[in-house]
Design a protein around this motif. Structure first.
Motif, PDB file in Angstrom:
ATOM      1  N   GLN A 184       0.743  -1.350   0.071  1.00  0.00           N
ATOM      2  CA  GLN A 184      -0.063  -0.090   0.072  1.00  0.00           C
ATOM      3  C   GLN A 184       0.986   1.129   0.211  1.00  0.00           C
ATOM      4  N   LEU A 185       0.252   2.397  -0.225  1.00  0.00           N
ATOM      5  CA  LEU A 185       0.937   3.707  -0.480  1.00  0.00           C
ATOM      6  C   LEU A 185      -0.010   4.806  -0.021  1.00  0.00           C
ATOM      7  N   ILE A 186      -0.106   5.286   1.099  1.00  0.00           N
ATOM      8  CA  ILE A 186      -1.079   6.048   1.793  1.00  0.00           C
ATOM      9  C   ILE A 186      -0.846   7.589   1.513  1.00  0.00           C
ATOM     10  N   ASP A 187      -1.893   8.318   0.820  1.00  0.00           N
ATOM     11  CA  ASP A 187      -1.496   9.988   0.705  1.00  0.00           C
ATOM     12  C   ASP A 187      -0.230  10.349   0.106  1.00  0.00           C
ATOM     13  N   ALA A 188      -0.076   9.812  -0.709  1.00  0.00           N
ATOM     14  CA  ALA A 188       1.463  10.041  -1.631  1.00  0.00           C
ATOM     15  C   ALA A 188       0.906  11.341  -2.435  1.00  0.00           C
ATOM     16  N   ASP A 189       1.941  11.855  -2.717  1.00  0.00           N
ATOM     17  CA  ASP A 189       2.000  12.933  -3.585  1.00  0.00           C
ATOM     18  C   ASP A 189       1.338  12.735  -4.925  1.00  0.00           C
ATOM     19  N   GLU A 190       0.304  13.339  -5.341  1.00  0.00           N
ATOM     20  CA  GLU A 190      -0.424  13.248  -6.613  1.00  0.00           C
ATOM     21  C   GLU A 190       0.299  13.718  -7.758  1.00  0.00           C
ATOM     22  N   ALA A 212      -7.839   8.987  -5.265  1.00  0.00           N
ATOM     23  CA  ALA A 212      -7.185  10.218  -5.679  1.00  0.00           C
ATOM     24  C   ALA A 212      -7.937  11.492  -5.377  1.00  0.00           C
ATOM     25  N   ASP A 213      -7.273  12.685  -4.859  1.00  0.00           N
ATOM     26  CA  ASP A 213      -7.960  13.735  -4.646  1.00  0.00           C
ATOM     27  C   ASP A 213      -8.509  14.426  -5.892  1.00  0.00           C
ATOM     28  N   ASN A 214      -7.696  14.330  -6.866  1.00  0.00           N
ATOM     29  CA  ASN A 214      -8.011  14.948  -8.283  1.00  0.00           C
ATOM     30  C   ASN A 214      -8.316  13.835  -9.277  1.00  0.00           C
ATOM     31  N   ALA A 215      -8.828  13.942 -10.093  1.00  0.00           N
ATOM     32  CA  ALA A 215      -9.208  12.795 -11.071  1.00  0.00           C
ATOM     33  C   ALA A 215      -7.672  12.556 -11.674  1.00  0.00           C
ATOM     34  N   THR A 216      -7.434  11.075 -11.960  1.00  0.00           N
ATOM     35  CA  THR A 216      -6.243  10.685 -12.843  1.00  0.00           C
ATOM     36  C   THR A 216      -6.731   9.521 -13.337  1.00  0.00           C
ATOM     37  N   THR A 217      -5.645   8.876 -13.694  1.00  0.00           N
ATOM     38  CA  THR A 217      -5.559   7.677 -14.674  1.00  0.00           C
ATOM     39  C   THR A 217      -4.900   6.579 -13.730  1.00  0.00           C
ATOM     40  N   PHE A 218      -5.748   5.505 -13.375  1.00  0.00           N
ATOM     41  CA  PHE A 218      -5.405   4.277 -12.473  1.00  0.00           C
ATOM     42  C   PHE A 218      -5.109   3.146 -13.670  1.00  0.00           C
ATOM     43  N   ALA A 236     -10.747   4.619 -18.357  1.00  0.00           N
ATOM     44  CA  ALA A 236     -11.111   4.911 -19.755  1.00  0.00           C
ATOM     45  C   ALA A 236     -11.059   6.519 -19.738  1.00  0.00           C
ATOM     46  N   SER A 237     -11.246   7.038 -18.594  1.00  0.00           N
ATOM     47  CA  SER A 237     -10.889   8.615 -18.366  1.00  0.00           C
ATOM     48  C   SER A 237     -10.713   8.734 -16.900  1.00  0.00           C
ATOM     49  N   ALA A 238     -10.273   9.946 -16.784  1.00  0.00           N
ATOM     50  CA  ALA A 238      -9.846  10.298 -15.631  1.00  0.00           C
ATOM     51  C   ALA A 238     -10.815  10.206 -14.405  1.00  0.00           C
ATOM     52  N   GLU A 239     -10.364   9.554 -13.621  1.00  0.00           N
ATOM     53  CA  GLU A 239     -11.373   9.100 -12.129  1.00  0.00           C
ATOM     54  C   GLU A 239     -10.632   9.278 -10.886  1.00  0.00           C
ATOM     55  N   THR A 240     -11.483   9.473  -9.704  1.00  0.00           N
ATOM     56  CA  THR A 240     -10.884   9.743  -8.561  1.00  0.00           C
ATOM     57  C   THR A 240     -10.855   8.260  -7.722  1.00  0.00           C
ATOM     58  N   GLU A 241     -11.632   7.228  -8.296  1.00  0.00           N
ATOM     59  CA  GLU A 241     -11.594   5.990  -7.377  1.00  0.00           C
ATOM     60  C   GLU A 241     -11.653   4.768  -8.313  1.00  0.00           C
ATOM     61  N   TYR A 242     -10.855   3.762  -8.070  1.00  0.00           N
ATOM     62  CA  TYR A 242     -11.127   2.581  -8.661  1.00  0.00           C
ATOM     63  C   TYR A 242     -10.937   1.455  -7.546  1.00  0.00           C
ATOM     64  N   LYS A 243     -11.924   0.453  -7.442  1.00  0.00           N
ATOM     65  CA  LYS A 243     -11.495  -0.778  -6.872  1.00  0.00           C
ATOM     66  C   LYS A 243     -12.158  -2.090  -7.459  1.00  0.00           C
ATOM     67  N   ASP A 244     -11.622  -3.178  -7.077  1.00  0.00           N
ATOM     68  CA  ASP A 244     -12.031  -4.330  -7.840  1.00  0.00           C
ATOM     69  C   ASP A 244     -11.688  -5.679  -6.795  1.00  0.00           C
ATOM     70  N   ASN A 245     -12.378  -6.736  -7.097  1.00  0.00           N
ATOM     71  CA  ASN A 245     -11.767  -7.980  -6.515  1.00  0.00           C
ATOM     72  C   ASN A 245     -11.678  -8.956  -7.638  1.00  0.00           C
ATOM     73  N   SER A 262      -2.527  19.477 -10.590  1.00  0.00           N
ATOM     74  CA  SER A 262      -3.306  20.110  -9.619  1.00  0.00           C
ATOM     75  C   SER A 262      -3.178  19.724  -8.087  1.00  0.00           C
ATOM     76  N   GLY A 263      -2.356  19.083  -7.876  1.00  0.00           N
ATOM     77  CA  GLY A 263      -1.941  18.477  -6.653  1.00  0.00           C
ATOM     78  C   GLY A 263      -2.920  17.712  -6.028  1.00  0.00           C
ATOM     79  N   GLY A 264      -2.910  17.379  -4.739  1.00  0.00           N
ATOM     80  CA  GLY A 264      -3.425  16.437  -3.908  1.00  0.00           C
ATOM     81  C   GLY A 264      -2.875  15.373  -3.604  1.00  0.00           C
ATOM     82  N   ASN A 265      -3.538  14.327  -3.053  1.00  0.00           N
ATOM     83  CA  ASN A 265      -2.897  13.167  -2.660  1.00  0.00           C
ATOM     84  C   ASN A 265      -3.573  11.991  -3.117  1.00  0.00           C
ATOM     85  N   VAL A 266      -2.564  10.800  -3.472  1.00  0.00           N
ATOM     86  CA  VAL A 266      -3.444   9.692  -4.046  1.00  0.00           C
ATOM     87  C   VAL A 266      -2.873   8.366  -3.054  1.00  0.00           C
ATOM     88  N   THR A 267      -3.913   7.438  -3.085  1.00  0.00           N
ATOM     89  CA  THR A 267      -3.859   6.396  -1.996  1.00  0.00           C
ATOM     90  C   THR A 267      -3.889   5.141  -2.931  1.00  0.00           C
TER      91      THR A 267
END
Length: 273
Positions: A184-190, A212-218, A236-245, A262-267
Motif C-alpha cells: 500500500q501507499l497512503i496519501d502520496a503526492d499526486e 485520488a483527490d483529483n481525477a487521474t488515470t489508474f 477509460a477517463s480520469a477518475e478519482t476512485e477505482y476498486k475491484d476484486n 493540480s496537486g492533492g494526494n493519492v492512495t
C-alpha cells in the motif's frame, strides 16, 4: 686290626663304630627311622614316578621349547634391550608424573554415587532386561523393508533439496495460515507518478483499491516473472476512485496512478488472500 680276647670279640657294629667314629652306644639302624621302601615310595610320590619317568617328562618338555633361553631373554628385552630394571625405572618415572593418587583416581571414576564397574554392569543388565527387542531387530525396523541406511536417507534428502526451486522461508511465506498479503501507499503526492507492486505468492483473490483527490488515470498490470507486464485495467477517463476484486492465477500485480499537476494526494492499495 686290634687283638681282642675271645670273650670280647667285637661285633660288626662295634667294628664299624671304631673305624668311622660312631658312638658305641648307637647303631646305624637307630639313625634310619623309616624303611628304605618307605623312602622310595615317598620319593616316587602318588604318581609312582621314577627318575626315568622324570627324565622322559623333561625331555618331552624340552622338545616343545622352540626357542632357547637366550632367545626368550632377547625377545622379552625387545629391540630397545629393556631389562626389568629399565622397566622399573620407567614406571617410577611415570609414577612421578601422576598428579593424583590411585585412590583419588578410583574415587573420581566411581563418582559422587560411588558406582563401581560391578554397579554399572548391574545397571546395564537391568536396562537390557527392559529392552523388548534386540539391537538387530531395532536396526531392521529402522531400515524398513527397503533396507535403507541413514546414508541412503541423507542421499535421498540431498536429491530432494536439490530439486527445490525456492527456499524454506519462501515456502513458509507462501503457506502462511490464510493471512493476507498486501502492499500500500497512503496519501502520496499526486503531482508525481505513483505505483505499488504485490507478489500474491499463490493466493487466489486480489483486492484493488485506488483513490485520488483529483481525477487521474489508474492502471493495473499483471506478470508471472515480475519483468514482463500486461495491462489488466486502465481508466477509460480520469477518475478519482477505482476498486475491484479479482480471482486470477497471475502472481505479480502492479497498481499505478498518473501525475496530476493540480496537486492533492493519492492512495494505492493491493491485498491478496
Amino acid at each position: 686290626m686290634p687283638d681282642y680276647p675271645d670273650s670280647t670279640l667285637p661285633t660288626a657294629t662295634s667294628l664299624i663304630s671304631d673305624e668311622i667314629g660312631i658312638a658305641k652306644d648307637s647303631t646305624i639302624q637307630e639313625r634310619i627311622d623309616i624303611k628304605t621302601s618307605e623312602l622310595r615310595d615317598s620319593i616316587r610320590g602318588s604318581g609312582d614316578k621314577t627318575l626315568t619317568d622324570l627324565e622322559t617328562d623333561l625331555s618331552s618338555i624340552l622338545s616343545q621349547l622352540d626357542i632357547t633361553l637366550s632367545d626368550l631373554r632377547d625377545s622379552l628385552k625387545g629391540t630397545s634391550d629393556k631389562s626389568l630394571t629399565d622397566i622399573d625405572s620407567d614406571l617410577l618415572n611415570i609414577l612421578g608424573k601422576l598428579d593424583i593418587t590411585l585412590s583419588q583416581f578410583r574415587d573420581s571414576l566411581k563418582g559422587a554415587n560411588d558406582k563401581s564397574l560391578s554397579d554399572l554392569d548391574s545397571d546395564l543388565l537391568s536396562i537390557l532386561g527392559q529392552l523388548d527387542i534386540t539391537l538387530s531387530q531395532l536396526r531392521d525396523d529402522l531400515r524398513g523393508s527397503g533396507a535403507k541406511t541413514f546414508t541412503d536417507v541423507e542421499s535421498d534428502l540431498s536429491d530432494i533439496l536439490n530439486q527445490l526451486d525456492i527456499t524454506l522461508s519462501q515456502l513458509r511465506d507462501s503457506l502462511l495460515d490464510g493471512s493476507s498479503l498486501y502492499s500500500q501507499l497512503i496519501d502520496a503526492d499526486e503531482t508525481s507518478d505513483q505505483e505499488i507492486t504485490l507478489d500474491k505468492k499463490g493466493k487466489n483473490v486480489l483486492s484493488v483499491y485506488a483513490k485520488a483527490d483529483n481525477a487521474t488515470t489508474f492502471t493495473l498490470e499483471f506478470s508471472n516473472d515480475n519483468t514482463n507486464w500486461m495491462t489488466y485495467y486502465q481508466s477509460a477517463s480520469a477518475e478519482t476512485e477505482y476498486k475491484d476484486n479479482i480471482t486470477a492465477g497471475w502472481r505479480y500485480w502492479k497498481l499505478k496512478s498518473s501525475a496530476n499537476a493540480s496537486g492533492g494526494n493519492v492512495t494505492l492499495m493491493l491485498s491478496s488472500c
